[in-house]
Design a protein around this motif. Structure first.
Motif, PDB file in Angstrom:
ATOM      1  N   VAL A 181       0.647   4.889 -11.620  1.00 52.63           N
ATOM      2  CA  VAL A 181      -0.209   3.891 -10.985  1.00 52.63           C
ATOM      3  C   VAL A 181      -1.571   4.082 -11.247  1.00 52.63           C
ATOM      4  CG1 VAL A 181      -0.776   3.385  -8.403  1.00 52.63           C
ATOM      5  CG2 VAL A 181       1.563   3.906  -8.811  1.00 52.63           C
ATOM      6  N   ILE A 182      -1.854   5.377 -11.546  1.00 53.47           N
ATOM      7  CA  ILE A 182      -3.329   5.628 -11.946  1.00 53.47           C
ATOM      8  C   ILE A 182      -3.502   6.019 -13.388  1.00 53.47           C
ATOM      9  CG2 ILE A 182      -5.424   6.985 -11.403  1.00 53.47           C
ATOM     10  CD1 ILE A 182      -4.530   6.600  -8.404  1.00 53.47           C
ATOM     11  N   GLU A 183      -4.381   5.892 -14.162  1.00 51.15           N
ATOM     12  CA  GLU A 183      -4.191   6.298 -15.706  1.00 51.15           C
ATOM     13  C   GLU A 183      -5.033   7.783 -15.664  1.00 51.15           C
ATOM     14  OE1 GLU A 183      -5.779   4.856 -20.027  1.00 51.15           O
ATOM     15  OE2 GLU A 183      -5.742   3.474 -18.401  1.00 51.15           O
ATOM     16  N   GLU A 184      -6.208   7.806 -15.089  1.00 50.32           N
ATOM     17  CA  GLU A 184      -7.103   8.906 -15.199  1.00 50.32           C
ATOM     18  C   GLU A 184      -7.439   9.265 -13.661  1.00 50.32           C
ATOM     19  OE1 GLU A 184     -10.433   7.696 -17.674  1.00 50.32           O
ATOM     20  OE2 GLU A 184      -9.281   7.878 -19.515  1.00 50.32           O
ATOM     21  N   TYR A 211       5.059  -0.712  -6.109  1.00 43.04           N
ATOM     22  CA  TYR A 211       4.482   0.730  -6.051  1.00 43.04           C
ATOM     23  C   TYR A 211       5.546   1.592  -5.322  1.00 43.04           C
ATOM     24  CZ  TYR A 211      -0.283  -1.576  -6.441  1.00 43.04           C
ATOM     25  OH  TYR A 211      -1.346  -2.462  -7.106  1.00 43.04           O
ATOM     26  N   PHE A 212       6.248   1.164  -4.478  1.00 46.47           N
ATOM     27  CA  PHE A 212       7.060   1.868  -3.969  1.00 46.47           C
ATOM     28  C   PHE A 212       8.374   2.323  -4.897  1.00 46.47           C
ATOM     29  CE2 PHE A 212       5.731  -0.121  -0.154  1.00 46.47           C
ATOM     30  CZ  PHE A 212       5.938   0.840   0.871  1.00 46.47           C
ATOM     31  N   SER A 213       8.621   1.675  -5.750  1.00 45.40           N
ATOM     32  CA  SER A 213       9.376   1.751  -7.030  1.00 45.40           C
ATOM     33  C   SER A 213       8.814   2.954  -8.058  1.00 45.40           C
ATOM     34  CB  SER A 213       9.732   0.649  -7.665  1.00 45.40           C
ATOM     35  OG  SER A 213      10.506  -0.186  -6.906  1.00 45.40           O
ATOM     36  N   SER A 220       1.215  11.747  -0.375  1.00 45.05           N
ATOM     37  CA  SER A 220       1.288  10.696   0.333  1.00 45.05           C
ATOM     38  C   SER A 220       0.799   9.483  -0.243  1.00 45.05           C
ATOM     39  CB  SER A 220       0.683  10.758   1.842  1.00 45.05           C
ATOM     40  OG  SER A 220      -0.845  11.004   1.707  1.00 45.05           O
ATOM     41  N   PHE A 221       0.950   8.287   0.405  1.00 47.34           N
ATOM     42  CA  PHE A 221       0.058   7.011  -0.235  1.00 47.34           C
ATOM     43  C   PHE A 221      -0.045   6.186   0.912  1.00 47.34           C
ATOM     44  CE2 PHE A 221       4.479   6.244  -1.578  1.00 47.34           C
ATOM     45  CZ  PHE A 221       4.765   4.785  -1.200  1.00 47.34           C
ATOM     46  N   LEU A 222      -1.182   5.532   0.778  1.00 51.21           N
ATOM     47  CA  LEU A 222      -1.474   4.488   1.726  1.00 51.21           C
ATOM     48  C   LEU A 222      -1.596   3.156   1.078  1.00 51.21           C
ATOM     49  CD1 LEU A 222      -2.539   3.928   4.898  1.00 51.21           C
ATOM     50  CD2 LEU A 222      -4.775   4.077   3.894  1.00 51.21           C
ATOM     51  N   ILE A 223      -0.943   2.206   1.457  1.00 53.08           N
ATOM     52  CA  ILE A 223      -0.757   1.090   0.968  1.00 53.08           C
ATOM     53  C   ILE A 223      -1.095  -0.128   1.773  1.00 53.08           C
ATOM     54  CG2 ILE A 223       1.837   0.772   1.463  1.00 53.08           C
ATOM     55  CD1 ILE A 223       2.066  -0.625  -1.346  1.00 53.08           C
ATOM     56  N   ALA A 224      -1.756  -0.994   1.270  1.00 51.84           N
ATOM     57  CA  ALA A 224      -2.525  -2.199   1.953  1.00 51.84           C
ATOM     58  C   ALA A 224      -1.179  -3.222   2.284  1.00 51.84           C
ATOM     59  CB  ALA A 224      -3.422  -3.042   0.997  1.00 51.84           C
ATOM     60  N   PRO A 231      -6.760   0.997  -9.701  1.00 51.96           N
ATOM     61  CA  PRO A 231      -7.776  -0.093 -10.067  1.00 51.96           C
ATOM     62  C   PRO A 231      -7.829  -1.181  -9.287  1.00 51.96           C
ATOM     63  CG  PRO A 231      -6.443   0.854 -12.150  1.00 51.96           C
ATOM     64  CD  PRO A 231      -5.643   1.166 -10.922  1.00 51.96           C
ATOM     65  N   SER A 232      -6.598  -1.720  -8.671  1.00 51.72           N
ATOM     66  CA  SER A 232      -6.805  -2.722  -7.834  1.00 51.72           C
ATOM     67  C   SER A 232      -7.051  -2.515  -6.234  1.00 51.72           C
ATOM     68  CB  SER A 232      -5.408  -3.462  -7.817  1.00 51.72           C
ATOM     69  OG  SER A 232      -4.429  -2.754  -7.261  1.00 51.72           O
ATOM     70  N   HIS A 233      -7.479  -1.260  -5.752  1.00 53.07           N
ATOM     71  CA  HIS A 233      -7.476  -0.758  -4.559  1.00 53.07           C
ATOM     72  C   HIS A 233      -6.488  -1.092  -3.768  1.00 53.07           C
ATOM     73  CE1 HIS A 233     -12.043   0.264  -4.968  1.00 53.07           C
ATOM     74  NE2 HIS A 233     -11.387   0.969  -6.374  1.00 53.07           N
ATOM     75  N   VAL A 234      -5.424  -1.514  -4.279  1.00 53.05           N
ATOM     76  CA  VAL A 234      -4.139  -1.637  -3.132  1.00 53.05           C
ATOM     77  C   VAL A 234      -3.527  -0.443  -2.590  1.00 53.05           C
ATOM     78  CG1 VAL A 234      -1.804  -2.608  -2.962  1.00 53.05           C
ATOM     79  CG2 VAL A 234      -3.690  -3.730  -4.353  1.00 53.05           C
TER      80      VAL A 234
END
Length: 246
Positions: free
Chosen positions: A21-24, A201-203, A238-242, A42-45
């Motif tokens: 999901v995140i490169e750096e 994102y869940f996958s 954890s992750f918070l997703i829009a 990067p998409s702030h989702v």
């Protein structure tokens, strides 16, 4: 700085998931607060948060706060070499970070640190009207089931059941869990709550559940969802997703 964690595979699965999901990003290591990684895609989702308290480490030698900029894909490649029963040793200096597997032998990999500016991300203030705790294998199977059908995942919670749905032009999937079936460990919900999210994102992050004991899904209708993983030794991911609005 020197850290030793009892099971390298915990880091393997967590960092591998994050790298999709995140490169750096920046690892922050504090003498008192422990190890933390927190960043948005990067998409702030989606907002990712991984933390290990200092008590979770067998060795925690940290004399000051360290901010370690890394290429997460490179770190993930190294950590994929973790074997069963390997401990993980992490060391850092001014220019490099080293990951060593301590088991049948000692295998060390050193990567350059990157000059990355940390982004100040405020703590979100959200109230969730639905909270559902399940075993991690139940959660992983659910993601695999809905992946067969569509690209959207929908959560629906009511008084006595929790439903996960997905659909496409050709097919539909619905998984129903209840307290009576034993698939739900804990659940609290106000009225009926329903919300949709991007399944990709869940996958991508489902691998993190392989080292979690339980997963808690928190959401409200047409609001962000917080997916919390309880990791051994008091660690958390954890992750918070829009929400996805159509």
């Amino acid at each position: 700085m020197r850290l030793v964690f009892f099971d390298a595979r915990v880091w393997r699965y967590l960092v591998s998931a994050i790298s999709k999901v995140i490169e750096e990003g920046v690892f922050v290591v504090d003498p008192e607060k422990g190890f933390r990684f927190r960043a948005m895609d990067p998409s702030h989702v989606i907002l990712l948060d991984m933390s290990f308290p200092r008590e979770s480490f067998e060795v925690y030698e940290v004399d000051k706060e360290y901010q370690l900029g890394v290429n997460l894909e490179d770190v993930a490649k190294v950590l994929r070499r973790a074997r069963k029963e390997d401990k993980l040793e992490i060391r850092a200096d001014t220019n490099t970070i080293s990951f060593a597997f301590v088991g049948k032998g000692y295998r060390e990999f050193t990567l350059p640190l990157l000059d990355i500016t940390t982004e100040e991300i405020p703590e979100p203030e959200l109230e969730f009207k639905a909270n559902v705790k399940v075993m991690s294998d139940v959660y992983r199977d659910t993601i695999k089931d809905v992946e067969l059908v569509g690209d959207v995942i929908k959560f629906v919670a009511s008084d006595n059941e929790f439903r996960v749905q997905s659909s496409s032009e050709l097919a539909e999937a619905e998984i129903i869990y209840t307290m009576e079936s034993g698939s739900i460990l804990e659940m609290t919900v106000e009225d009926t709550q329903a919300s949709m999210y991007t399944l990709e994102y869940f996958s991508d992050l489902s691998g993190a559940a392989r080292v979690a004991d339980t997963i808690t899904i928190r959401f409200s209708s047409e609001m962000p969802a917080l997916i919390e993983h309880e990791i051994p030794q008091g660690a958390k991911f954890s992750f918070l997703i829009a929400p996805r609005v159509e």
